[in-house]
Design a protein around this motif. Structure first.
Motif, mmCIF file in Angstrom:
data_model
loop_
_atom_site.group_PDB
_atom_site.id
_atom_site.type_symbol
_atom_site.label_atom_id
_atom_site.label_comp_id
_atom_site.label_asym_id
_atom_site.label_seq_id
_atom_site.Cartn_x
_atom_site.Cartn_y
_atom_site.Cartn_z
ATOM 1 N N ASP A 72 10.256 18.992 4.414
ATOM 2 C CA ASP A 72 11.809 19.460 4.940
ATOM 3 C C ASP A 72 12.647 18.097 4.282
ATOM 4 O O ASP A 72 13.764 18.128 4.548
ATOM 5 N N HIS A 73 12.044 17.377 3.138
ATOM 6 C CA HIS A 73 12.925 16.932 2.212
ATOM 7 C C HIS A 73 13.175 15.198 2.883
ATOM 8 O O HIS A 73 14.105 14.582 2.217
ATOM 9 N N ALA A 74 12.459 14.865 4.007
ATOM 10 C CA ALA A 74 12.878 13.687 4.688
ATOM 11 C C ALA A 74 12.098 12.687 4.108
ATOM 12 O O ALA A 74 10.910 12.754 3.696
ATOM 13 N N PRO A 75 12.561 11.476 3.772
ATOM 14 C CA PRO A 75 11.600 10.290 3.135
ATOM 15 C C PRO A 75 10.592 10.040 4.252
ATOM 16 O O PRO A 75 10.800 10.112 5.431
ATOM 17 N N VAL A 76 9.409 10.028 3.615
ATOM 18 C CA VAL A 76 8.010 9.823 4.521
ATOM 19 C C VAL A 76 8.296 8.355 5.074
ATOM 20 O O VAL A 76 8.768 7.560 4.680
ATOM 21 N N SER A 77 7.670 8.238 6.408
ATOM 22 C CA SER A 77 7.525 7.042 7.131
ATOM 23 C C SER A 77 6.844 5.805 6.341
ATOM 24 O O SER A 77 6.021 6.167 5.378
ATOM 25 N N ARG A 78 7.194 4.441 6.543
ATOM 26 C CA ARG A 78 6.625 3.429 5.987
ATOM 27 C C ARG A 78 5.357 3.075 6.428
ATOM 28 O O ARG A 78 4.668 2.459 5.453
ATOM 29 N N ALA B 35 2.167 -4.794 4.510
ATOM 30 C CA ALA B 35 3.714 -3.985 4.564
ATOM 31 C C ALA B 35 4.642 -4.705 3.808
ATOM 32 O O ALA B 35 5.679 -4.179 3.289
ATOM 33 N N ALA B 36 4.382 -6.187 4.064
ATOM 34 C CA ALA B 36 5.648 -6.916 3.435
ATOM 35 C C ALA B 36 5.726 -7.153 2.058
ATOM 36 O O ALA B 36 6.545 -7.964 1.528
ATOM 37 N N HIS B 37 4.514 -6.796 1.397
ATOM 38 C CA HIS B 37 4.609 -6.864 -0.184
ATOM 39 C C HIS B 37 5.781 -6.293 -0.678
ATOM 40 O O HIS B 37 6.221 -5.293 -0.495
ATOM 41 N N SER B 38 6.285 -6.932 -1.742
ATOM 42 C CA SER B 38 7.340 -6.631 -2.594
ATOM 43 C C SER B 38 7.216 -5.269 -3.278
ATOM 44 O O SER B 38 8.198 -4.496 -3.556
ATOM 45 N N SER B 39 6.115 -4.781 -3.299
ATOM 46 C CA SER B 39 5.882 -3.456 -4.057
ATOM 47 C C SER B 39 6.079 -2.380 -3.093
ATOM 48 O O SER B 39 6.157 -1.237 -3.316
ATOM 49 N N GLY B 40 6.279 -2.592 -1.643
ATOM 50 C CA GLY B 40 6.500 -1.623 -0.774
ATOM 51 C C GLY B 40 5.297 -0.694 -0.354
ATOM 52 O O GLY B 40 5.625 0.478 -0.074
ATOM 53 N N PRO B 41 4.281 -1.176 -0.188
ATOM 54 C CA PRO B 41 3.080 -0.267 0.376
ATOM 55 C C PRO B 41 3.232 0.262 1.750
ATOM 56 O O PRO B 41 4.052 -0.443 2.590
ATOM 57 N N MET B 42 2.776 1.230 1.838
ATOM 58 C CA MET B 42 2.967 2.170 3.072
ATOM 59 C C MET B 42 1.301 2.042 3.764
ATOM 60 O O MET B 42 0.339 2.772 3.273
ATOM 61 N N PRO B 43 0.956 0.948 4.617
ATOM 62 C CA PRO B 43 -0.332 0.700 5.095
ATOM 63 C C PRO B 43 -0.795 1.739 5.841
ATOM 64 O O PRO B 43 0.186 2.451 6.762
ATOM 65 N N ILE B 44 -2.075 2.267 5.775
ATOM 66 C CA ILE B 44 -2.511 3.259 6.570
ATOM 67 C C ILE B 44 -3.393 2.570 7.652
ATOM 68 O O ILE B 44 -4.367 1.922 7.593
ATOM 69 N N ILE B 45 -2.752 2.775 8.824
ATOM 70 C CA ILE B 45 -3.495 2.271 10.103
ATOM 71 C C ILE B 45 -4.487 3.284 10.704
ATOM 72 O O ILE B 45 -4.275 4.537 10.467
#
Length: 318
Positions: free
Chosen positions: A9-15, A258-268
């Motif tokens: 639905d075009h919403a940005p995916v969660s972090r 998650a704080a790395h400057s490349s903006g990773p999306m951790p899989i928890i």
């Protein structure tokens, strides 16, 4: 920051993303549903599974849970962990994935690991065909070295195809991704969804407290992967820092990734909603530059790709 993926639905995916490897295995259907509900309440819209997880039970359970809100979610699965990266195997496994998930289209399809026996041209042409057919939206790679990703990127260009997302291992005790993978993703505009931010459970603090039971004791692969003494010292030091700050060790571990400057999306992930809660709390935990440096100092930083140690501080950092 790397590219931002979107839901249908075009919403940005969660972090953050949630990995369903425990669904149908260590987590029964009720526990799986409770974790799914906790993730949705926290705003997670990115859910990850694989053809190989628990003989398909993970995909089946996830498919049942997402009914009614499918377009609000980004659903990822993986093929090719067994059987190779040839078109016939990829398509056969992916057809099974879609049937288990009860979906016509899956948002992200990953190749689960690099296959040295299959020409990447065949693999990328298969991805391109699946995308043209509207069966997938994004192309992902998992457990690839940086050179393998760039090679795939070059071959994919022949089919007007790019690599959209990469799934590497990354945690405070597994930092090799910092050398080439994270900078490569930033340069190539590839989203990053690192798995095992808790180091297979080592960075939850339970082993440092002497009360740990889990994969590090039960699974020989994990015992070997996280068996070095310095890793356990880093985990103990992280637990001490968490106690000093009045937070949970797992929260610090995930927030640091998650704080790395490349903006990773951790899989928890987790086995229960209670076990998952500290990782979910990392979504709202602020990691200052000073705290990031303190956490980073608890484990060895890998040498730069050229092994020129005097240039180590010139790479990407948080």
């Amino acid at each position: 920051m790397t590219r931002i993926l979107t839901t249908p639905d075009h919403a940005p995916v969660s972090r953050f993303a949630f990995g369903t490897m425990q669904f149908g295995g260590r987590a029964n259907e009720t526990q799986s549903a409770e974790m799914y509900d906790a993730c949705r309440a926290a705003g997670i819209t990115h859910f990850d599974t694989a053809w190989v997880y628990n003989e398909g039970e993970s995909e089946k359970i996830l498919g049942r849970l997402i009914k009614g809100e499918r377009d609000k979610l980004l659903i990822a699965t993986k093929v090719g962990y067994t059987g190779g990266a040839g078109e016939a195997n990829m398509r056969a496994q992916f057809d099974t994935c879609r049937a288990r998930l009860d979906l016509d289209m899956v948002d992200v399809l990953y190749l689960h690991r690099f296959d040295p026996e299959t020409d990447l041209t065949e693999t990328l042409e298969c991805f391109a065909s699946l995308k043209q057919q509207g069966l997938i939206r994004y192309v992902g790679l998992s457990n690839f070295a940086a050179w393998q990703v760039v090679k795939a990127q070059m071959i994919g260009a022949k089919f007007d195809l790019s690599i959209d997302i990469l799934q590497p291992m990354y945690s405070l005790v597994k930092r090799q991704a910092e050398v080439e993978i994270l900078p490569m993703c930033a340069d190539q505009d590839i989203a990053i969804a690192p798995y095992s931010p808790l180091g297979g459970g080592l960075l939850t603090g339970k082993y440092a407290a002497g009360s740990g039971e889990g994969r590090l004791q039960e699974d020989p692969r994990y015992k070997s992967r996280y068996g070095q003494d310095w890793m356990h010292r880093a985990a103990a030091d992280l637990a001490a820092l968490a106690q000093e700050l009045g937070t949970d060790t797992a929260t610090l571990a995930v927030a640091w990734v998650a704080a790395h400057s490349s903006g990773p999306m951790p899989i928890i992930s987790g086995r229960t909603a209670e076990q998952l809660a500290p990782s979910l709390a990392a979504m709202d935990f602020d990691v200052s530059a000073d705290l990031y440096a303190r956490i980073s100092a608890l484990s060895p930083r890998p040498a730069p790709a050229t092994d020129r140690l005097e240039e180590q501080d010139e790479g990407i950092s948080a």
